[in-house]
Structure formats: structure tokens, C-alpha cells
Design a protein around this motif. Sequence first.
Motif: not given
Length: 373
Positions: A175-177, A180-182, A208-210, A234-235
Motif C-alpha cells: 500500500v505504501i508504493c 505514493r504512485t496513485e 514528481p507528483t505532490k 524520502v519520496s
Amino acid sequence: MRNHSGIGVKILELQPFFIAYHNLNSWLQVAVKPGIEELTLMLCDWIFRKTYKFPLSLFSDGVRSSIRCLELGFCTFHPTAELGPLRSLTSLHLSSVRIRGDELHCLLSNSLALETLELNECNGIVCLIIPSKLQRFSFLRIFGCGRLKLIESKAPNLSTIDFSGKTLSMLHSDVICYARTELPSIMPNLDALKLSSSDEVVNTPMLPTKFLYLKHLTIHLGLGPSPYDYFSLVSFLEASPSLETLNLDVSKKPMDNETIFGHSPHLRQMTEDQHCYLKNVKITGFSSAKGLVELTCYILKNAVSLKCLTLDTNYAFFGKCSGSGFGQCGSFGKSLREARRALRAIRTYIEDKVPTRVKLTVVGPCSRCHKLP
């Protein structure tokens, strides 16, 4: 109605001045028969939401076994455990329906085939918990549920979320990945995010998404077998310029080849990016894992407003010492050895990097029960 022989019933835009409204229960009793697969009842008037209570008596054994799609709008709906299982229900859509979170949870727990859930302006729901037993559940859409404060998903195959609120809690592997991705693109207004992962197969990618509005982030990483580089978190910091609090709960103990004492003492660096709002950071289960030490040093260097840093070398599932003088507390064996190694890592790599403005709190194993170096 008595001659109705189809598999679906739709009643749309029924207005309060229609005399049919007074006969609605009778109509539904006739129309909703065993074998029905679809039922749509959209009364389309806020008056009905207060006055019309959807009758649970419609769900006979035969109806519960056959109905696949249920859509209700502008009514009151109070499902209970006595309703029984809806074995074939795959799609549930509630719009301006008066229903509480515990009632919805009861309905979900009895709908094991459910695949999609849509909630629109259901303001009686404060907390939504999606049970882990919903193995097929993959799609969640929520819009305009103004009192909703928390969503916790335990469904293992949830893959699509369309959400207009601010706080989300998710629990499943990887779920962490996924978050961050979606999530930055589908939930850009998140204020608080809680992630619990039993195992992460891949490290968190730099993207690059925030999360422009994210203020509170909690991450729990469980005991899964896959190695994980904590420095990749850090992402999330790079993506969250408004972040104020970070809580990281790490139940994983590092393998010998992951500890910083088995590597070159050189710490990895990232491009400097000041975090102006991060004030409180707590890491529970802090270990000597190289990536975790590097993540902590990154925070100390870049969180210019940091006030409190807590490093707890005990693992969350161990009991605390009662101080009664009888027996020992829960830290023992390999966990105790790792806690000692973590304390050594803090002294060696972290303490001299703590700015004077930051209060560093280090929690070690109980000194009454265990002799520490």
C-alpha cells in the motif's frame, strides 16, 4: 406490478405529491421478488430522506440470494445483522441516504461478493471501515459525505479510489508504493493519510507528483519477508511540502546485512529541499537499518522547523515494563540485541546532527529489566 416478470426494478424521480408514494411499500412488496437482480429506488426529494424508511422486509431469502445491484437515493436505510447475507450483491450505490457508519459496515460484512461501492452525500457516515473479508472489492467512490472523517480499507484487492474528502486510512500489502504512485492524482486534497502494510515488495519510488495539502502522515510497516529501504520514504517528504507530523512504526528487524554497521559509514545524501512545516517526527521500532538511519539524518538536515524527534527502539508489539518488580518486560532475545545496536547507531550517527532547537527523545529497553551498554 403483479405481472412484472423482469429481473430489475427502477423507480425514479417519484415526487411527494404523487399518491403512489403512499403505496410505495405495497408496490415494492409486489415488485421485489426472489430472482430479482437489480433494484434502483431514487426518490429524488430531500423530504423523502426524512420520511421514507426503506423496508428491510423486502430482502427475503430468495431476494438476498439473487440481487446483484442495489441503488438507493433520498431515503432512510438502517440495515442490521438480522438482515442476513446478500450473497450475490456486487454493486452498492447510496445517494443522499440516511445511514450510519456502523450500519453500512454491517451491510458490507454481509455482502462478501461486493465489488464496487459508491456513496454520494451520505452525511450520517463518520467512519467507513471496509472489511478484509471483501476479497473481490476493487472500486470505491465517495463524494460529498461532509461528516466523513476516516476511511479504513482492509480489503486486499482495492485498486481504484475516487474520493473527495480529506482523511484516508488504508491497510494491505504494497500500500505504501500504491499510495505514493496513485493517490496524488486521484486524492489531491488529502489532509491526513495512514498507511499500514504487511509487506512491501518494492521500495517507494521518487515521483514528481505532490500531496500539496497533506499535514499528517502515519506509516506502519509490518513483518513481511521482503527487504525494504526506509530511505526511499524520502519520496513522501519530497512530495508533501505542508507536512507537519510524521509517525513511522517499524515492526521489521533488519537482517545483519541491512544494519549500518555492516556497511560503509558513508551516508547517502539527497538534493537539499527544506521542509518548512514538519515539526514532530516519531519512529517506533527504530533499528540500526542503514536506510532508517539515513532517513533520520535527512530529516534532521532538511526539516528546518522540527521541534521534536522521538526514536523508540522498542517494537510496538512488545509490552511495556509495569515497574512492579516482578518478572521482565517484553523486550528480549534478538529484539533486545537489535535495540542495543539501534542505541549505538543513534549515538554514532544521529546525536551530533541534532540542532539545538530540536528535542531528541530516545526510548530504549527497560533499564530495570535489562542491562544496557
